[in-house]
Design a protein around this motif. Structure first.
Motif, PDB file in Angstrom:
ATOM      1  N   VAL B  25       0.872  -1.178   0.000  1.00 25.19           N
ATOM      2  CA  VAL B  25       0.000   0.000   0.000  1.00 25.19           C
ATOM      3  C   VAL B  25       0.909   1.228   0.000  1.00 25.19           C
ATOM      4  O   VAL B  25       1.836   1.310   0.804  1.00 25.19           O
ATOM      5  CB  VAL B  25      -0.923   0.044   1.240  1.00 25.19           C
ATOM      6  N   ASP B  27       0.955   5.301   0.352  1.00 17.78           N
ATOM      7  CA  ASP B  27       0.150   6.438   0.814  1.00 17.78           C
ATOM      8  C   ASP B  27       0.960   7.717   0.639  1.00 17.78           C
ATOM      9  O   ASP B  27       2.141   7.756   0.983  1.00 17.78           O
ATOM     10  CB  ASP B  27      -0.198   6.239   2.292  1.00 17.78           C
ATOM     11  N   GLY B  28       0.340   8.725   0.080  1.00 20.06           N
ATOM     12  CA  GLY B  28       1.025  10.003  -0.050  1.00 20.06           C
ATOM     13  C   GLY B  28       1.464  10.342  -1.470  1.00 20.06           C
ATOM     14  O   GLY B  28       2.077  11.390  -1.681  1.00 20.06           O
ATOM     15  N   PRO B  31      -1.552  13.454  -6.031  1.00 22.54           N
ATOM     16  CA  PRO B  31      -2.658  13.151  -6.950  1.00 22.54           C
ATOM     17  C   PRO B  31      -2.273  13.536  -8.368  1.00 22.54           C
ATOM     18  O   PRO B  31      -1.671  14.572  -8.598  1.00 22.54           O
ATOM     19  CB  PRO B  31      -3.811  14.018  -6.420  1.00 22.54           C
ATOM     20  N   SER B  68      -6.584  -0.349  -5.723  1.00 17.42           N
ATOM     21  CA  SER B  68      -7.149   0.947  -5.334  1.00 17.42           C
ATOM     22  C   SER B  68      -6.155   2.053  -5.628  1.00 17.42           C
ATOM     23  O   SER B  68      -4.981   1.800  -5.904  1.00 17.42           O
ATOM     24  CB  SER B  68      -7.470   0.959  -3.836  1.00 17.42           C
ATOM     25  N   GLY B  69      -6.614   3.272  -5.580  1.00 14.12           N
ATOM     26  CA  GLY B  69      -5.720   4.414  -5.632  1.00 14.12           C
ATOM     27  C   GLY B  69      -5.355   4.884  -7.023  1.00 14.12           C
ATOM     28  O   GLY B  69      -4.586   5.849  -7.160  1.00 14.12           O
ATOM     29  N   VAL B  70      -5.865   4.228  -8.061  1.00 16.05           N
ATOM     30  CA  VAL B  70      -5.603   4.669  -9.428  1.00 16.05           C
ATOM     31  C   VAL B  70      -6.951   4.831 -10.126  1.00 16.05           C
ATOM     32  O   VAL B  70      -7.819   3.970 -10.022  1.00 16.05           O
ATOM     33  CB  VAL B  70      -4.726   3.650 -10.195  1.00 16.05           C
ATOM     34  N   ALA B  75      -2.669   8.369 -10.280  1.00 15.15           N
ATOM     35  CA  ALA B  75      -2.848   8.183  -8.841  1.00 15.15           C
ATOM     36  C   ALA B  75      -3.900   9.164  -8.338  1.00 15.15           C
ATOM     37  O   ALA B  75      -3.884  10.349  -8.690  1.00 15.15           O
ATOM     38  CB  ALA B  75      -1.535   8.419  -8.107  1.00 15.15           C
ATOM     39  N   THR B  76      -4.811   8.646  -7.514  1.00 13.65           N
ATOM     40  CA  THR B  76      -5.864   9.505  -6.978  1.00 13.65           C
ATOM     41  C   THR B  76      -5.347  10.371  -5.833  1.00 13.65           C
ATOM     42  O   THR B  76      -5.937  11.381  -5.503  1.00 13.65           O
ATOM     43  CB  THR B  76      -7.009   8.646  -6.411  1.00 13.65           C
ATOM     44  N   GLY B  77      -4.263   9.926  -5.212  1.00 14.53           N
ATOM     45  CA  GLY B  77      -3.780  10.587  -3.996  1.00 14.53           C
ATOM     46  C   GLY B  77      -4.211   9.849  -2.746  1.00 14.53           C
ATOM     47  O   GLY B  77      -3.657  10.062  -1.674  1.00 14.53           O
ATOM     48  N   THR B  78      -5.192   8.977  -2.874  1.00 17.31           N
ATOM     49  CA  THR B  78      -5.601   8.118  -1.751  1.00 17.31           C
ATOM     50  C   THR B  78      -4.799   6.811  -1.860  1.00 17.31           C
ATOM     51  O   THR B  78      -4.141   6.570  -2.871  1.00 17.31           O
ATOM     52  CB  THR B  78      -7.125   7.875  -1.784  1.00 17.31           C
ATOM     53  N   PRO B  79      -4.836   5.965  -0.812  1.00 17.33           N
ATOM     54  CA  PRO B  79      -3.905   4.834  -0.787  1.00 17.33           C
ATOM     55  C   PRO B  79      -3.999   3.917  -2.000  1.00 17.33           C
ATOM     56  O   PRO B  79      -5.092   3.503  -2.390  1.00 17.33           O
ATOM     57  CB  PRO B  79      -4.300   4.098   0.501  1.00 17.33           C
ATOM     58  N   CYS B  81      -3.227   0.407  -3.443  1.00 11.66           N
ATOM     59  CA  CYS B  81      -2.898  -0.973  -3.049  1.00 11.66           C
ATOM     60  C   CYS B  81      -2.625  -1.815  -4.283  1.00 11.66           C
ATOM     61  O   CYS B  81      -3.357  -1.747  -5.265  1.00 11.66           O
ATOM     62  CB  CYS B  81      -4.027  -1.591  -2.223  1.00 11.66           C
TER      63      CYS B  81
ATOM     64  N   MET C   1      -2.147  10.877   3.291  1.00  6.83           N
ATOM     65  CA  MET C   1      -1.165  10.363   4.243  1.00  6.83           C
ATOM     66  C   MET C   1      -1.805   9.939   5.557  1.00  6.83           C
ATOM     67  O   MET C   1      -1.121   9.817   6.558  1.00  6.83           O
ATOM     68  CB  MET C   1      -0.109  11.431   4.540  1.00  6.83           C
ATOM     69  N   ILE C  13      -5.310   1.322   5.872  1.00  4.47           N
ATOM     70  CA  ILE C  13      -6.506   0.974   5.088  1.00  4.47           C
ATOM     71  C   ILE C  13      -6.376   1.513   3.675  1.00  4.47           C
ATOM     72  O   ILE C  13      -5.621   2.449   3.415  1.00  4.47           O
ATOM     73  CB  ILE C  13      -7.810   1.467   5.743  1.00  4.47           C
ATOM     74  N   PHE C  14      -7.119   0.903   2.777  1.00  2.78           N
ATOM     75  CA  PHE C  14      -7.074   1.339   1.379  1.00  2.78           C
ATOM     76  C   PHE C  14      -8.400   1.011   0.703  1.00  2.78           C
ATOM     77  O   PHE C  14      -9.189   0.224   1.233  1.00  2.78           O
ATOM     78  CB  PHE C  14      -5.915   0.654   0.643  1.00  2.78           C
ATOM     79  N   GLY C  15      -8.615   1.597  -0.462  1.00  2.00           N
ATOM     80  CA  GLY C  15      -9.771   1.220  -1.268  1.00  2.00           C
ATOM     81  C   GLY C  15     -10.724   2.349  -1.556  1.00  2.00           C
ATOM     82  O   GLY C  15     -10.683   3.411  -0.923  1.00  2.00           O
ATOM     83  N   GLU C  16     -11.566   2.086  -2.547  1.00  3.35           N
ATOM     84  CA  GLU C  16     -12.615   3.031  -2.907  1.00  3.35           C
ATOM     85  C   GLU C  16     -13.932   2.280  -3.058  1.00  3.35           C
ATOM     86  O   GLU C  16     -13.932   1.093  -3.366  1.00  3.35           O
ATOM     87  CB  GLU C  16     -12.296   3.730  -4.240  1.00  3.35           C
ATOM     88  N   GLY C  21     -11.777  -3.087  -4.823  1.00  5.54           N
ATOM     89  CA  GLY C  21     -12.105  -3.519  -3.479  1.00  5.54           C
ATOM     90  C   GLY C  21     -11.460  -2.625  -2.456  1.00  5.54           C
ATOM     91  O   GLY C  21     -10.809  -1.633  -2.793  1.00  5.54           O
ATOM     92  N   TYR C 114      -7.348  16.777  -3.717  1.00  8.17           N
ATOM     93  CA  TYR C 114      -6.798  15.832  -4.691  1.00  8.17           C
ATOM     94  C   TYR C 114      -6.791  16.399  -6.105  1.00  8.17           C
ATOM     95  O   TYR C 114      -6.533  15.687  -7.064  1.00  8.17           O
ATOM     96  CB  TYR C 114      -7.558  14.510  -4.624  1.00  8.17           C
ATOM     97  N   TYR C 117      -8.318  14.560  -9.078  1.00  6.56           N
ATOM     98  CA  TYR C 117      -7.885  13.225  -9.507  1.00  6.56           C
ATOM     99  C   TYR C 117      -8.540  12.091  -8.720  1.00  6.56           C
ATOM    100  O   TYR C 117      -8.380  10.927  -9.066  1.00  6.56           O
ATOM    101  CB  TYR C 117      -6.359  13.099  -9.411  1.00  6.56           C
ATOM    102  N   ASN C 118      -9.199  12.419  -7.619  1.00  2.89           N
ATOM    103  CA  ASN C 118      -9.754  11.330  -6.813  1.00  2.89           C
ATOM    104  C   ASN C 118     -10.937  10.669  -7.505  1.00  2.89           C
ATOM    105  O   ASN C 118     -11.593  11.251  -8.371  1.00  2.89           O
ATOM    106  CB  ASN C 118     -10.141  11.842  -5.423  1.00  2.89           C
ATOM    107  N   HIS C 125     -12.739   6.976  -1.803  1.00  2.07           N
ATOM    108  CA  HIS C 125     -12.052   6.587  -0.566  1.00  2.07           C
ATOM    109  C   HIS C 125     -12.765   7.150   0.665  1.00  2.07           C
ATOM    110  O   HIS C 125     -12.511   6.710   1.787  1.00  2.07           O
ATOM    111  CB  HIS C 125     -10.613   7.098  -0.636  1.00  2.07           C
TER     112      HIS C 125
END
Lengths: 358, 358, 358, 358
Positions: B25, B27-28, B31, B68-70, B75-79, B81, C1, C13-16, C21, C114, C117-118, C125
């Motif tokens: 995962v 993080d950071g 985005p 996740s996260g794309v 990259a969305t900026g959220t984690p 995985c 972060m 944690i991760f995911g959307e 998932g 974001y 981009y989110n 997320h």
């Protein structure tokens, strides 16, 4: 943002070479930890300058004041703050260094990072003086480790061209490790002490400096401490070792020499020894998979020659935008290695205690 | 507790060699960071085993699934995985290893730490397979660094007795650094490639393994990044480098050789060069006072011979409490160095990006 | 972060909501911790939607896949990764929300952070679905706590205008705390359940939503856990409680009511009770000076009405730059409070275990 | 281990009420940050005791000494250490408290945690005096925030039975927020000041104390700061707020009242206002999804009555193992709320600056 480190024993350091003073805050010491001021002073004295011609003539007693966290001789468990006031500053020695960057020093890198706002006098926060707080913490950690049967010792494996013999990787006696503390130039082969001293004094005479290698061993560490990946024992030790100014290399066990070995030679065979699992070699320096394996923790640290030398050097003058020749005035260590020994021991003891408290 | 690291780009890794899979995962990530799956696959392929006789014959495609996260390729900026499912496990190869501890491996240290609950099959979480997630992160980081004019390259400086020439410490061309990626045995002196290959194949023939040294250079890093003391660039790089399995030494710039130098030799003189401050040597490896100074970041990493060898070795059997001779079956790398190159590059790129985002 | 938290048990944690998932990585679980999948499923089911008219009709089974860190039914001690695949997404429901910002949601704040981009589908997320991983961790933590005699229970103290009675601050029986788990609307005064249900269904009928308060008690916590100042038990609990979406208030013990008291009323007198030190009131909620005092840990959490409502609302359209009226389509919870109960319990159990492992 | 907090501006605090002194280390201040000692002294004076009958008569000037990190009036960017020596201790007042645990205080919890090694005099490290360092940091942060157009203000929303009106959630003028600083009892409805004072003096007369509520607003915060989940703005603010001694509740925006609302009432409608996105209500207190949304950050904090009261209270004597009646001698605040206002503002300013520096 690099002032604080440690997982279970968190140290924060502060101060500049020519400000009011330097110091530290220790958080996480087990309540009741004895704070043996006598022993701490001895350890601080091992690092203090001005004792002989091998070190700078700046006279700093490194007297410390415990501001908090100690009550009736024992750690309270709440943050322990220590102040080490500066006393023997010669600030005028450094004024030219506001714009003329000393080669091998942090001057230029620091100036860019801090946009010119940092205290440039005597290296400011980058001064080797900032290692005094590390020694305080190391002394406290050594007291706790000793009570658990763990001893950290170090010797000078090399100064300039002179090399000492190396530790027996399978372990040295506690007695031998402890006695090294009593020498300004701790070596295993006593004939090497005078040769190293000559190497340092010759460099001093030449207005130059020399580097060296310190070898460290910790005996008594139980197996099973540390973590795979990002918190391996090697990672944690290397992290603090590379935070000591002038360190440019760290190697565990056989270190770089292992690169030339075959697996049959490098692997440490295992056997039962009085119901304990031990290895018959220690090329891994007591750490496999990032975790202690019960053998002595063993590593070496490369220390560069003091960058402050009185010989004329080419550098830049940021005020004029011109290349200039610089002669650094002031009082310098022709070799920082002897004073680095207690510092290297100290960050080692701190890190091992941090691991033990998990 | 060592699964997560990084200040601005935090990576968490997970998985075991013979479980469902491994992954990470992140993080950071800023985005909008492009996630170039093609380039990532190329980088993963550099590390993947089974390509030739120099690596293990375990066939792992290291295909990855972004969980996740794309979103729409960025990259969305959220984690973020990533899962890398395991595919070609031969679990039966390892069953004897529940009680017989492989020399040079984490088996015994890990068993003590995890009280026997860890998954011992194929090294479990200690497996070199866990470096695949690092390469994913490194590939993403390289994309971001490239857009900022920063290039990370590496070559094999040594395998066994065969040594390559070293990088020009004042900097290599981006082109040369990038072309190294195209070789299974990236070397500067091309005549050394076949010699290294012979060294590896001979070890393989002997049921043995060999170690080596990887040298890394990053060009384009701006000055002023990093921190004094506990977050020096050396500390942060060494921390992640020593988290890569089999690494036993790290040295920056002149490294251990600096110990034998005098200050006049070791110091890097400074000069203006087209209005930029540069040094005329680079014994400090681009880092002074823990902070980048604008010169190429340069270091070497010692890698031990793969501890898994088929030759018979002395070890302990924890079930019987007896010393035994162990022959490790299964498919092993006779030399992990070529596959370590992209891993070492990856953790370097990750760390440099982490520094840049401050 | 903000994906990773915890000192001794670190969760990432991760995911959307509408990606592949969601999931988590747990680092630091004591090796050998039983992973009771049956109990975990029960806890996940308490949070899962689609059970009745009080929750969204999105059917998510919240089936989970353990990717790593469990071997033969027990935690290995290495990172435990869990995947919870998404199944019943209706992505088309959300397409209008790329530019039209839902009032009370993270849409606008997240879009700025974001930079667009989110993944905006279903909240991405920010979705309440991300609380499922928290429940997994909470279930594991509850198993460990139970073995140490610690029980966490919660009831709905309020939904809309309907208020339940409050816990006896001096402690409830383990039996009563555990039985609350069996109810979709866990209340102490059973006559309040139907009234709360009516409140929710009326809101649903009106295309509206309602908020509420959850009260939590943990019995069996030993005294002496936590830290003064920045890691007080209140700080650590509040940190994770305010990370649960929709939480807008946290109060310990007497909470805001203590502001209207005098010291004689607010102070908790102390006495020996079978050799244990106890208080005769519990206005401090079991925590003094940031440290547990051996009394039940007691707090309440305010939860806002689900911001997704089908009633027309005024908002902005970032594409047109105009104010618009928005009707949110899709399937929503008219009241998130019942599903929040197991989530609030879960982050509490996680944090208490984190404290216990010091 | 709770002495250090902050992601970008890390503060470490230390000290005990009756030791040599207390203080702090600040790491991460942007180099060049003005350190305005005059303003800092004003802020410290707002917190200092001994000004009137509403506070303890202990005379502490809270004079501070900057030990490091400031050069020519500006932050260097390296760690800034501040010492605040203790001066007016009456240690004899506290000797009985070694074994007799004061109700509502940390005495018992701390004694268990620190195994009796902590300095019990005057509360030791738990003393409210430890909030002085927070005010120093807050003052520095306010200076930086002001330069970015951000203002933090607070008033006393309640003392005992007397309630002030509340802030306009859509925002107060900078002028009004700043003028609140000038009052010992900062209120919006000036008629409430004398009533609150009377409430405090009456409690004092009765040998008792009263609690209260502080309401805080920060205007000018840009949208997009903070993180979902474990580093939400609410999480980070609540973390530091609950680290202030005596805080028992924190609520954002409408807070606990939102539990009784419907979504149509609780949601904050959005509109363009001079090209800026604003809401027409602010029940979310300027934070949605854990991230600032550009509206004023708004919250309230519940503060318990000072637990030190001179009225006789039932408690335990750990030396005799008996229940006893305790009358606390010494000098106490009959109401800590007025002195808590600058502390609450300070940790808020620190946290907002920490967020801004991302």
């Amino acid at each position: 943002m690099g002032a604080t480190f440690g997982r279970n024993i968190r140290m924060t350091i502060f101060g500049e070479s020519h400000g009011k003073g330097i110091g530290l805050v220790l958080d996480g010491l087990p309540p009741g930890t004895p704070i043996e001021e006598g022993f701490i002073k001895e350890e601080m004295a091992r690092r203090a300058p001005g004792k002989n011609l091998m070190s700078t003539q700046r006279k700093e007693t490194d007297a410390f004041i415990i501001e908090s966290g100690v009550f009736e001789g024992k750690a309270t468990g709440t943050p322990l703050c220590v102040l080490i006031p500066n006393s023997d500053q010669h600030s005028r020695d450094y004024s030219i260094l506001k714009y003329q960057m000393r080669p091998g020093h942090a001057d230029y890198a620091g100036r860019v990072k801090y946009k010119g706002y940092n205290d440039y006098r005597g290296g400011g926060h980058f001064s080797g003086r900032l290692t005094a707080p590390l020694v305080f913490t190391g002394a406290v950690a050594k007291t706790v480790l000793a009570a658990k049967g763990i001893t950290v010792g170090a010797h000078i494996a090399r100064i300039g061209k002179v090399k000492d013999e190396l530790f027996d990787p399978l372990g040295e006696s506690i007695d031998r490790l402890q006695k090294l503390r009593n020498h300004i130039l701790p070596v295993l082969d006593e004939s090497k002490g005078p040769l190293m001293e000559a190497e340092v004094l010759k460099a001093r005479e030449d207005g130059d400096s020399v580097g060296g290698v310190v070898e460290v061993m910790a005996v008594g560490m139980p197996p099973g401490l540390g973590d795979p990946f990002f918190d391996s024992v090697e990672s944690r030790l290397a992290h603090v070792l590379f935070s000591v100014p002038a360190v440019k290399g760290v190697e565990f066990g056989a270190g770089f020499a292992i690169a030339g070995m075959r697996g049959t030679e490098a692997n440490d065979p295992m056997k039962f020894d009085c119901n304990q699992v031990r290895t018959t070699k220690n090329n891994n320096g007591g750490i496999t998979g990032g975790i202690t394996n019960g053998m002595p923790v063993l590593f070496r640290v490369a220390i560069k020659p003091t960058p402050s030398i009185s010989r004329s050097q080419q550098t830049v003058d940021l005020a004029s935008g011109k290349n200039v020749m610089l002669e650094i005035k002031g009082r310098h260590d022709p070799c920082i290695v002897p004073r680095a020994v207690p510092v290297i021991e100290a960050v080692t003891a701190w890190t091992l205690l941090d691991l033990l408290l998990e």
